[in-house]
Design an enzyme around this catalytic site. Sequence first.
Site, short mmCIF file in Angstrom:
data_model
loop_
_atom_site.label_atom_id
_atom_site.label_comp_id
_atom_site.label_asym_id
_atom_site.label_seq_id
_atom_site.Cartn_x
_atom_site.Cartn_y
_atom_site.Cartn_z
N ARG A 111 0.66 -1.29 -0.03
CA ARG A 111 0.21 0.08 -0.09
C ARG A 111 0.74 1.04 0.01
O ARG A 111 0.52 2.26 -0.33
CB ARG A 111 -0.97 -0.10 1.37
CG ARG A 111 -1.85 -1.10 1.30
CD ARG A 111 -2.43 -1.18 2.69
NE ARG A 111 -1.53 -1.38 3.75
CZ ARG A 111 -1.77 -0.97 5.16
NH1 ARG A 111 -2.86 -0.28 5.42
NH2 ARG A 111 -0.90 -1.23 5.74
N GLU A 168 6.77 7.55 11.80
CA GLU A 168 6.86 8.53 12.75
C GLU A 168 7.79 9.37 12.49
O GLU A 168 8.90 9.30 12.68
CB GLU A 168 6.76 7.98 14.20
CG GLU A 168 6.29 8.96 15.30
CD GLU A 168 6.42 8.23 16.48
OE1 GLU A 168 7.38 7.95 17.11
OE2 GLU A 168 5.14 7.90 17.08
N GLN A 207 8.36 26.59 14.93
CA GLN A 207 8.04 27.00 13.39
C GLN A 207 8.42 25.98 12.42
O GLN A 207 9.50 25.08 12.86
CB GLN A 207 9.01 28.34 13.20
CG GLN A 207 8.63 28.91 11.77
CD GLN A 207 9.63 30.29 11.75
OE1 GLN A 207 9.45 30.88 12.39
NE2 GLN A 207 10.12 30.13 10.44
N ASN A 229 9.33 25.15 8.47
CA ASN A 229 9.49 25.76 7.04
C ASN A 229 9.58 24.73 6.09
O ASN A 229 9.64 23.62 6.34
CB ASN A 229 10.75 26.32 7.32
CG ASN A 229 11.19 27.55 8.56
OD1 ASN A 229 10.08 28.31 8.39
ND2 ASN A 229 12.16 27.51 8.99
N HIS A 275 23.40 29.55 6.71
CA HIS A 275 22.71 30.48 7.59
C HIS A 275 22.93 29.97 9.13
O HIS A 275 22.81 29.10 9.47
CB HIS A 275 21.41 30.60 7.27
CG HIS A 275 21.17 30.85 5.70
ND1 HIS A 275 20.24 30.20 4.91
CD2 HIS A 275 21.81 31.56 4.91
CE1 HIS A 275 20.19 30.73 3.81
NE2 HIS A 275 21.34 31.58 3.76
N LYS A 290 17.49 23.40 14.27
CA LYS A 290 16.69 22.70 13.33
C LYS A 290 16.62 21.05 13.26
O LYS A 290 17.68 20.18 13.28
CB LYS A 290 17.41 23.34 11.97
CG LYS A 290 17.27 24.60 11.85
CD LYS A 290 18.00 25.23 10.44
CE LYS A 290 17.79 26.76 10.63
NZ LYS A 290 18.71 27.46 9.43
N HIS A 295 23.85 26.49 9.14
CA HIS A 295 23.22 25.42 8.43
C HIS A 295 23.26 25.66 6.70
O HIS A 295 22.86 26.93 6.40
CB HIS A 295 22.06 25.35 8.88
CG HIS A 295 21.09 24.08 8.11
ND1 HIS A 295 20.22 24.50 7.50
CD2 HIS A 295 21.40 22.80 7.94
CE1 HIS A 295 19.34 23.52 6.75
NE2 HIS A 295 20.19 22.40 7.27
N TYR A 355 11.60 21.56 7.64
CA TYR A 355 12.25 21.60 8.78
C TYR A 355 11.70 22.47 9.86
O TYR A 355 11.19 23.37 9.67
CB TYR A 355 13.87 22.15 8.66
CG TYR A 355 13.87 23.38 7.95
CD1 TYR A 355 14.39 24.65 9.02
CD2 TYR A 355 14.06 23.84 6.63
CE1 TYR A 355 14.42 25.65 8.54
CE2 TYR A 355 14.19 24.96 6.26
CZ TYR A 355 14.60 25.96 7.00
OH TYR A 355 14.45 27.23 6.49
N LYS A 399 21.84 37.17 -1.18
CA LYS A 399 22.21 37.12 0.18
C LYS A 399 23.48 36.22 0.74
O LYS A 399 24.48 36.55 1.17
CB LYS A 399 21.04 36.69 1.15
CG LYS A 399 21.62 36.52 2.55
CD LYS A 399 20.24 36.28 3.55
CE LYS A 399 19.57 34.71 3.08
NZ LYS A 399 18.51 34.43 3.96
N ASP A 400 23.39 34.99 0.06
CA ASP A 400 24.37 33.94 0.13
C ASP A 400 25.71 34.36 -0.73
O ASP A 400 26.85 34.09 -0.35
CB ASP A 400 23.85 32.59 -0.50
CG ASP A 400 22.81 32.06 0.58
OD1 ASP A 400 22.70 32.61 1.73
OD2 ASP A 400 21.94 31.19 0.16
#
Length: 181
Positions: free
Chosen positions: A23, A28, A47, A49, A62, A71, A118, A131, A167-168
């Site tokens: 199936r 989990e 939070q 994301n 970051h 995270k 990260h 995450y 930004k990176d």
Amino acid sequence: MKIISTEIPEVLIIEPQVFQDDRGFFFESYNYQKFTDITGNLINFVQDNHSCSKQNVLRGLHYQIQQPQGKLVRVVIGSIFDVAVDIRKSSLTFGKWMGCELSAENKRQIWIPPGFAHGFVVLSEFAEVLYKTTDYYAPQYERCILWNDPDLSIDWHLSGQPILSAKDQAGKFFNEAELYT
């Protein structure tokens, strides 16, 4: 659930027990009590994301200098090479990095506690990454270390030129970055 140690003791790879039959599958992906037992800490995620990126998109490295985020990262479509860099000046593994492949196929997750930068690069045609974070995104405290910093020498497993945000591209060298004490 299987816990895989890494060269940085606080960073953990979590491999779920997957129940699969004709199936499909079930596993989990998160359990507060089991996660608390694994990390030895009471950790509240505040939070979630979700990002979707195409192949060779590199996001990172970051971190937030205040409101640092732990995270718990996993991939639901495709595959990435995920990287954590220890930026805690008082740590025995300060300046060390570790990386691993996370994919929809292997269903692994990585726990990156607060105090780490990260980033990840997409290995597949595209990837969707989910995450959980232990603190809220605070753009005023966000910082970025250059993905290709020669002092870190991260092997990103790139198959082409990385695709970077402005930004990176403007990240700081590790030895010039504002880090944790």
